[in-house]
Design a protein around this motif. Structure first.
Motif, PDB file in Angstrom:
ATOM      1  N   MET A  87       0.781  -1.024  -0.094  1.00 25.91           N
ATOM      2  CA  MET A  87      -0.010   0.028  -0.034  1.00 25.91           C
ATOM      3  C   MET A  87       0.909   1.309   0.003  1.00 25.91           C
ATOM      4  O   MET A  87       0.611   2.390  -0.601  1.00 25.91           O
ATOM      5  CB  MET A  87      -1.082   0.185   1.436  1.00 25.91           C
ATOM      6  CG  MET A  87      -2.066   1.059   1.278  1.00 25.91           C
ATOM      7  SD  MET A  87      -3.349   1.048   0.132  1.00 25.91           S
ATOM      8  CE  MET A  87      -4.353  -0.404   1.049  1.00 25.91           C
ATOM      9  N   GLU A  88       2.021   1.232   0.780  1.00 29.41           N
ATOM     10  CA  GLU A  88       2.756   2.477   0.799  1.00 29.41           C
ATOM     11  C   GLU A  88       4.300   1.740   0.895  1.00 29.41           C
ATOM     12  O   GLU A  88       4.610   0.915   1.463  1.00 29.41           O
ATOM     13  CB  GLU A  88       2.686   3.374   2.000  1.00 29.41           C
ATOM     14  CG  GLU A  88       1.436   3.979   2.201  1.00 29.41           C
ATOM     15  CD  GLU A  88       1.324   4.833   3.356  1.00 29.41           C
ATOM     16  OE1 GLU A  88       2.523   5.112   4.068  1.00 29.41           O
ATOM     17  OE2 GLU A  88       0.205   5.237   3.827  1.00 29.41           O
ATOM     18  N   HIS A  89       5.195   2.631   0.384  1.00 23.95           N
ATOM     19  CA  HIS A  89       6.718   2.666   0.357  1.00 23.95           C
ATOM     20  C   HIS A  89       7.261   3.953   0.019  1.00 23.95           C
ATOM     21  O   HIS A  89       6.387   4.761  -0.635  1.00 23.95           O
ATOM     22  CB  HIS A  89       7.211   1.377  -0.169  1.00 23.95           C
ATOM     23  CG  HIS A  89       7.524   1.368  -1.521  1.00 23.95           C
ATOM     24  ND1 HIS A  89       6.407   1.380  -2.524  1.00 23.95           N
ATOM     25  CD2 HIS A  89       8.577   0.957  -2.095  1.00 23.95           C
ATOM     26  CE1 HIS A  89       6.941   1.136  -3.690  1.00 23.95           C
ATOM     27  NE2 HIS A  89       8.202   0.939  -3.678  1.00 23.95           N
ATOM     28  N   ALA A  90       8.603   4.099  -0.023  1.00 25.99           N
ATOM     29  CA  ALA A  90       9.114   5.362  -0.268  1.00 25.99           C
ATOM     30  C   ALA A  90       9.814   5.270  -1.732  1.00 25.99           C
ATOM     31  O   ALA A  90      10.415   4.367  -2.020  1.00 25.99           O
ATOM     32  CB  ALA A  90      10.017   5.991   0.728  1.00 25.99           C
ATOM     33  N   ALA A  91       9.702   6.579  -2.500  1.00 26.49           N
ATOM     34  CA  ALA A  91      10.188   6.570  -3.762  1.00 26.49           C
ATOM     35  C   ALA A  91      11.528   6.983  -3.449  1.00 26.49           C
ATOM     36  O   ALA A  91      12.457   6.619  -4.376  1.00 26.49           O
ATOM     37  CB  ALA A  91       9.654   7.649  -4.742  1.00 26.49           C
ATOM     38  N   GLY A  92      11.833   7.549  -2.351  1.00 31.80           N
ATOM     39  CA  GLY A  92      13.358   7.962  -2.209  1.00 31.80           C
ATOM     40  C   GLY A  92      13.450   8.101  -0.589  1.00 31.80           C
ATOM     41  O   GLY A  92      13.264   6.938  -0.049  1.00 31.80           O
ATOM     42  N   ALA A  93      13.900   8.979  -0.044  1.00 32.05           N
ATOM     43  CA  ALA A  93      14.091   9.185   1.333  1.00 32.05           C
ATOM     44  C   ALA A  93      12.926   9.212   2.191  1.00 32.05           C
ATOM     45  O   ALA A  93      11.661   9.845   1.550  1.00 32.05           O
ATOM     46  CB  ALA A  93      14.888  10.385   1.759  1.00 32.05           C
ATOM     47  N   ALA A  94      12.792   8.540   3.248  1.00 32.61           N
ATOM     48  CA  ALA A  94      11.532   8.924   4.353  1.00 32.61           C
ATOM     49  C   ALA A  94      11.913  10.088   5.013  1.00 32.61           C
ATOM     50  O   ALA A  94      12.808  11.004   4.729  1.00 32.61           O
ATOM     51  CB  ALA A  94      11.445   7.857   5.198  1.00 32.61           C
ATOM     52  N   SER A  95      11.178  10.385   6.102  1.00 33.68           N
ATOM     53  CA  SER A  95      11.390  11.769   6.914  1.00 33.68           C
ATOM     54  C   SER A  95      11.505  11.765   8.284  1.00 33.68           C
ATOM     55  O   SER A  95      11.471  12.759   8.991  1.00 33.68           O
ATOM     56  CB  SER A  95      10.269  12.752   6.407  1.00 33.68           C
ATOM     57  OG  SER A  95       8.936  11.958   6.754  1.00 33.68           O
ATOM     58  N   TRP A  96      11.428  10.513   8.894  1.00 33.86           N
ATOM     59  CA  TRP A  96      11.228  10.520  10.587  1.00 33.86           C
ATOM     60  C   TRP A  96      12.655   9.929  11.004  1.00 33.86           C
ATOM     61  O   TRP A  96      12.651   9.663  12.272  1.00 33.86           O
ATOM     62  CB  TRP A  96      10.015   9.593  10.813  1.00 33.86           C
ATOM     63  CG  TRP A  96      10.079   8.177  10.294  1.00 33.86           C
ATOM     64  CD1 TRP A  96      10.679   6.965  10.726  1.00 33.86           C
ATOM     65  CD2 TRP A  96       9.483   8.084   8.953  1.00 33.86           C
ATOM     66  NE1 TRP A  96      10.407   5.986   9.792  1.00 33.86           N
ATOM     67  CE2 TRP A  96       9.782   6.572   8.837  1.00 33.86           C
ATOM     68  CE3 TRP A  96       8.624   8.399   7.861  1.00 33.86           C
ATOM     69  CZ2 TRP A  96       9.113   5.641   8.059  1.00 33.86           C
ATOM     70  CZ3 TRP A  96       8.083   7.881   7.008  1.00 33.86           C
ATOM     71  CH2 TRP A  96       8.377   6.290   6.943  1.00 33.86           C
ATOM     72  N   HIS A  97      13.691   9.661  10.352  1.00 34.44           N
ATOM     73  CA  HIS A  97      15.045   8.856  10.915  1.00 34.44           C
ATOM     74  C   HIS A  97      15.977  10.184  11.308  1.00 34.44           C
ATOM     75  O   HIS A  97      15.492  11.260  10.730  1.00 34.44           O
ATOM     76  CB  HIS A  97      15.458   8.040   9.981  1.00 34.44           C
ATOM     77  CG  HIS A  97      14.771   6.881   9.357  1.00 34.44           C
ATOM     78  ND1 HIS A  97      14.644   6.392   8.175  1.00 34.44           N
ATOM     79  CD2 HIS A  97      14.176   5.843  10.201  1.00 34.44           C
ATOM     80  CE1 HIS A  97      13.745   5.300   8.133  1.00 34.44           C
ATOM     81  NE2 HIS A  97      13.384   5.081   9.360  1.00 34.44           N
ATOM     82  N   ALA A  98      16.734   9.869  12.095  1.00 37.92           N
ATOM     83  CA  ALA A  98      17.714  10.801  12.498  1.00 37.92           C
ATOM     84  C   ALA A  98      18.356  11.431  11.160  1.00 37.92           C
ATOM     85  O   ALA A  98      18.580  12.599  10.943  1.00 37.92           O
ATOM     86  CB  ALA A  98      18.890  10.231  13.471  1.00 37.92           C
ATOM     87  N   ILE A  99      18.642  10.707  10.115  1.00 35.00           N
ATOM     88  CA  ILE A  99      19.176  11.103   8.850  1.00 35.00           C
ATOM     89  C   ILE A  99      18.478  10.110   7.886  1.00 35.00           C
ATOM     90  O   ILE A  99      18.459   8.854   7.779  1.00 35.00           O
ATOM     91  CB  ILE A  99      20.647  10.662   8.936  1.00 35.00           C
ATOM     92  CG1 ILE A  99      21.516  11.350   9.776  1.00 35.00           C
ATOM     93  CG2 ILE A  99      21.186  11.077   7.353  1.00 35.00           C
ATOM     94  CD1 ILE A  99      23.100  11.171  10.066  1.00 35.00           C
TER      95      ILE A  99
END
Length: 671
Positions: free
Chosen positions: A314-326
């Motif tokens: 249903m969902e995954h990321a095309a590039g970077a996510a946004s909730w990790h430290a980096i």
């Protein structure tokens, strides 16, 4: 809660593999929406998830509904040939409802309510929230019923994400009621939880509260609170689903899981039978150099909880996510490899969060199919290529992953029990051993089904029980019967330690599997992260060791160093029917584990999906129409696989060997 069998959906939402993602047209002016639809048609998007966070758009003020915008969007999408996964936007509680009823906010164990404005800002047990949310679902479903664009329903969003555990007064009352229903009498409850320890026995159900994690609380109560919390959220899903089924019978209903290594926030394996289509959101962790192997573990889990049938990414990321430290961007080629890896392991969809990157809000730097840089970006170029690949793979839809000769048992309740109460090593990470074994099998191109602990085991050659801390007597007996009937079982340390009440099984570890293994241990000798122990056959143990006695089992390797030097470390018991039961009382380092598994696989006659070079992932899907070998080269050098057939992605014909450039992919329709 053991649910009934999952009902069959009338149909998958799209005729071909589903391709698209979350779409939030309410964030954009009309001309941008028209541009979006044109781009979607251009690259082959055929399914979008609509309205996930749109409660306040549907109901801007209490009781005042406005569905004109959703009517327009459903019409536009239908005219564009794009089907809709329509959400009940109940994860996005409107601010006016928080103002009117601040008591619906979930509370932490200190009685502090969470601030409004996050996702899932509601107590799952709140009757006030239930009333308002179902009123909205009734109005929305009744209004859109019969619209040809609607292909499926999407209840809420990542249920439990942000509100999985609530300690408000309503949750306390609900927990007391749940416990009373489960145990019937206070005496039975005290016995199940072992409340005589520290003199904590209850005299009345009225004395029970949701447990704190700040104190050394009772393990049985902590585990039941996890179960209760999962059930409370499932009740909300089922209540919404009942409304949808009444207004739109035949339209499949699901919600998006967050299946990874686990333990998960709710018990997805026990939720799955209530889903018409089992769906998952999966995000890799950029700094993990083996993130493609973690992705494979999650995909194999999804296949296990969907009873082997197709599931939905249903969902995954095309590039970077946004909730990790980096938040690391995906490397060149990784977008396509990750997407096709999910398909390889049973998904009949590739969906993203989200279609167009948001310019404001919490996730304004979360990647998207159409990033801030627009259509000239590398991401959109890869997304366009991926759309073409999925069109070429149309015949793969409805096929299923085949060839799994190894099953690996995984249970959220075991993970919850592991973290509930004090242990030889506190703050343990559930599934570390499972992932290590799965990764080693991945590197050998061995297909693995990651199964719920109660799943039938017939048809497999090897069953792995990796750190299954909690196990029922029934499930432990099924594992033993598998070995007695000729199968190979591998049990690792910290498996079968407690029963379903989170009570230690007496008589030596691992209690539930002691008779099966012909070996038992007296005591755990945990190792620090810097420590390791030598085994006398050249292998090396990490994380833990045990004082083991072999009684009926052959000693394969003994500890050569450490506090338990001279005692068995790895044992093997043979059965008259040809089966074997192995016990690993320590984790083995990567090289040692590989040697161990090579012996186990050879003895059991397990074969890989294909003969491949190092770094190449190989998984096979099959249907009456054909056999499809997915090959993904995760190495930085050229690789290969032995296969004969036609690459559906390029049309190239291969005889005997398929070359794979660094980072390359191929899907071979085998002769």
């Amino acid at each position: 809660m053991r649910p009934e069998a999952r009902p069959a959906a009338d149909s998958w939402p799209t005729p071909a593999l589903s391709f698209g993602g979350d779409y939030s047209p309410e964030q954009w002016p009309h001309e941008i929406v028209l541009e979006d639809l044109a781009l979607m048609r251009e690259i082959g998007v055929n399914l979008v998830t609509l309205g996930v966070f749109s409660w306040v758009k549907h109901e801007p003020r209490e009781g005042q509904f406005d569905f004109s915008w959703i009517d327009e969007m459903l019409d536009l999408l239908h005219e564009s040939g794009i089907r809709v996964d329509l959400a009940t936007p109940t994860a996005a509680v409107p601010m006016w409802l928080h103002r009117l009823h601040s008591e619906i906010l979930p509370q932490d164990e200190f009685g502090h309510p969470l601030a409004p404005g996050g996702r899932n800002g509601f107590c799952p047990s709140s009757p006030v929230y239930r009333e308002y949310s179902l009123r909205l679902v009734e109005a929305l479903a009744g209004h859109v019923a019969g619209h040809p664009a609607i292909a499926m329903w999407h209840v809420g969003n990542e249920l439990g994400g942000g509100n999985a555990r609530c300690h408000c007064p309503v949750s306390n009352d609900h927990f007391r009621h749940w416990v009373a229903q489960r145990y019937g009498t206070v005496a039975a409850l005290n016995e199940a939880w072992g409340m005589s320890f520290w003199g904590n026995s209850y005299s009345s159900f009225e004395e029970i509260t949701t447990p704190s994690t700040q104190t050394a609380h009772n393990p049985g109560q902590l585990l039941d609170y996890e179960r209760f919390s999962s059930d409370a959220l499932l009740d909300q899903y089922l209540a919404e689903k009942a409304v949808l089924n009444r207004h739109t019978p035949g339209v499949p209903v699901t919600t998006n899981f967050m299946v990874g290594l686990g333990p998960d926030v709710v018990d997805y394996a026990r939720w799955a039978p209530h889903m018409d289509i089992v769906a998952n959101d999966h995000y890799t962790y950029g700094p993990d150099p083996l993130r493609h192997q973690e992705l494979a573990f999650a995909g194999d889990r999804m296949r296990g909880i969907s009873a082997g049938g197709p599931w939905m990414l249903m969902e995954h990321a095309a590039g970077a996510a946004s909730w990790h430290a980096i938040n690391q961007a995906k490397k060149p080629g990784e977008l396509i490899r990750h997407a096709l890896a999910h398909v390889a392991r049973g998904s009949d969809s590739v969906m993203y969060f989200q279609w167009r990157a948001s310019t404001s809000g919490t996730e304004q730097f979360h990647s998207a199919m159409l990033p801030h840089a627009g259509r000239r970006s590398r991401i959109f170029g890869d997304i366009t290529t991926l759309g073409g690949h999925l069109a070429n793979l149309a015949e793969v839809k409805d096929s299923t992953v085949t060839g799994a000769q190894v099953a690996l048992l995984h249970d959220n309740e075991a993970g919850w029990a592991l973290k509930s109460g004090l242990k030889p090593t506190n703050r343990p990470v559930y599934a570390d051993t499972a992932r290590a074994i799965h990764s080693s099998l991945f590197e050998r191109a061995v297909t693995v089904d990651v199964l719920p602990a109660w799943h039938a085991l017939a048809g497999y050659k090897v069953v792995v029980v990796p750190g299954l801390f909690l196990v029922s007597a029934e499930n432990a007996r099924a594992v033993a019967e598998f070995a007695e009937n000729g199968g190979t079982v591998v049990v690792t340390w910290f498996s079968g330690i407690v029963d379903e009440r989170n009570t230690v099984i007496p008589g030596g570890f691992p209690g539930a599997f002691r008779d099966l293994l012909g070996a038992w241990s007296e005591e755990f000798y945990p190792l620090t992260p810097e420590e390791s122990v030598d085994l006398d056959n050249g292998w090396r143990g990490i994380r833990s060791s045990e004082l083991v006695h072999a009684e009926g089992a052959e000693v394969i390797a003994s500890y050569g160093s450490g506090d338990v030097a001279g005692y068995p470390a790895v044992t093997r018991r043979s059965f008259a029917g040809g089966g074997t039961a192995w016990y690993l009382s320590t984790d083995l380092d990567t090289a040692s584990l590989g040697e161990f598994l090579d012996r186990v696989l050879t003895e059991a006659g397990v074969t890989p999906a294909a003969t491949v070079s190092a770094g190449v992932e190989a998984v096979r899907r099959r249907s009456p129409a054909g056999s499809y070998l997915f090959l993904l080269n995760h190495a930085t050098t050229e690789g290969w696989a032995e296969a004969t057939g036609t690459d559906l992605l390029t049309g190239a014909r291969h005889a005997v060997r398929v070359p794979l450039p660094a980072g390359g992919v191929a899907v071979i329709r085998e002769d």
